[in-house]
Design a protein around this motif. Structure first.
Motif, PDB file in Angstrom:
ATOM      1  N   LEU A   1       0.742  -1.217   0.043  1.00  0.00           N
ATOM      2  CA  LEU A   1      -0.172   0.046  -0.010  1.00  0.00           C
ATOM      3  C   LEU A   1       0.620   1.296   0.064  1.00  0.00           C
ATOM      4  O   LEU A   1       0.806   2.279  -0.649  1.00  0.00           O
ATOM      5  N   GLY A   2       1.852   1.488   0.776  1.00  0.00           N
ATOM      6  CA  GLY A   2       2.849   2.248   0.954  1.00  0.00           C
ATOM      7  C   GLY A   2       3.521   2.690  -0.543  1.00  0.00           C
ATOM      8  O   GLY A   2       3.889   3.760  -0.982  1.00  0.00           O
ATOM      9  N   LYS A   3       4.018   1.601  -1.195  1.00  0.00           N
ATOM     10  CA  LYS A   3       4.515   1.822  -2.557  1.00  0.00           C
ATOM     11  C   LYS A   3       3.684   2.467  -3.444  1.00  0.00           C
ATOM     12  O   LYS A   3       4.087   3.179  -4.427  1.00  0.00           O
ATOM     13  N   VAL A   4       2.151   2.280  -3.606  1.00  0.00           N
ATOM     14  CA  VAL A   4       1.486   2.727  -4.524  1.00  0.00           C
ATOM     15  C   VAL A   4       1.047   4.247  -4.159  1.00  0.00           C
ATOM     16  O   VAL A   4       0.785   4.788  -4.988  1.00  0.00           O
ATOM     17  N   ILE A   5       0.843   4.306  -2.813  1.00  0.00           N
ATOM     18  CA  ILE A   5       0.588   5.774  -2.354  1.00  0.00           C
ATOM     19  C   ILE A   5       1.785   6.651  -2.692  1.00  0.00           C
ATOM     20  O   ILE A   5       1.782   7.753  -3.072  1.00  0.00           O
ATOM     21  N   GLY A   6       2.990   6.422  -1.932  1.00  0.00           N
ATOM     22  CA  GLY A   6       4.467   7.033  -2.153  1.00  0.00           C
ATOM     23  C   GLY A   6       4.332   7.971  -0.964  1.00  0.00           C
ATOM     24  O   GLY A   6       3.583   8.204  -0.322  1.00  0.00           O
TER      25      GLY A   6
ATOM     26  N   ALA B   1       0.787  10.683  -9.474  1.00  0.00           N
ATOM     27  CA  ALA B   1       1.402  10.491 -10.752  1.00  0.00           C
ATOM     28  C   ALA B   1       0.492   9.311 -11.564  1.00  0.00           C
ATOM     29  O   ALA B   1       0.448   9.675 -12.655  1.00  0.00           O
ATOM     30  N   ILE B   2       0.122   8.477 -10.724  1.00  0.00           N
ATOM     31  CA  ILE B   2      -0.692   7.431 -11.570  1.00  0.00           C
ATOM     32  C   ILE B   2      -2.147   8.297 -11.892  1.00  0.00           C
ATOM     33  O   ILE B   2      -2.478   8.092 -12.927  1.00  0.00           O
ATOM     34  N   ARG B   3      -2.786   8.901 -11.032  1.00  0.00           N
ATOM     35  CA  ARG B   3      -3.800   9.680 -11.313  1.00  0.00           C
ATOM     36  C   ARG B   3      -3.649  10.471 -12.485  1.00  0.00           C
ATOM     37  O   ARG B   3      -4.489  10.612 -13.545  1.00  0.00           O
ATOM     38  N   THR B   4      -2.521  11.034 -12.606  1.00  0.00           N
ATOM     39  CA  THR B   4      -2.074  12.156 -13.936  1.00  0.00           C
ATOM     40  C   THR B   4      -2.013  11.077 -15.133  1.00  0.00           C
ATOM     41  O   THR B   4      -2.529  11.661 -16.115  1.00  0.00           O
TER      42      THR B   4
END
Length: 76
Positions: free
Chosen positions: A41-46, A54-57
């Motif tokens: 979870l922490g890797k995906v949120i950053g 960045a993923i949302r962008t």
């Protein structure tokens, strides 16, 4: 979009087999609920949400041709 998001997230996490995406379609928006292992979870949120932003962008840029708004929700 779902497959695009799966490829991005699987390259980030340690347990790619636990990546799940639930797609909820509306008339103008598509909600993508992302579920990963608790340890990833922490890797995906950053840090400070930078990776999630960045993923949302990337998702918004890729969804330009579909004329629907795509929303990413990270479910813990």
């Amino acid at each position: 979009m779902k497959e695009f998001l799966i490829e991005i997230v699987k390259s980030l996490v340690d347990k790619p087999e636990q990546v799940q995406i639930n797609q909820i379609e509306g008339t103008q928006t598509v909600v993508l609920e992302l579920k990963v292992a608790n340890s990833d979870l922490g890797k995906v949120i950053g840090k400070q949400g930078r990776m999630a932003n960045a993923i949302r962008t990337l998702l918004n840029a890729a969804s330009g041709k579909t004329r629907k708004r795509h929303v990413l929700e990270i479910v813990g």
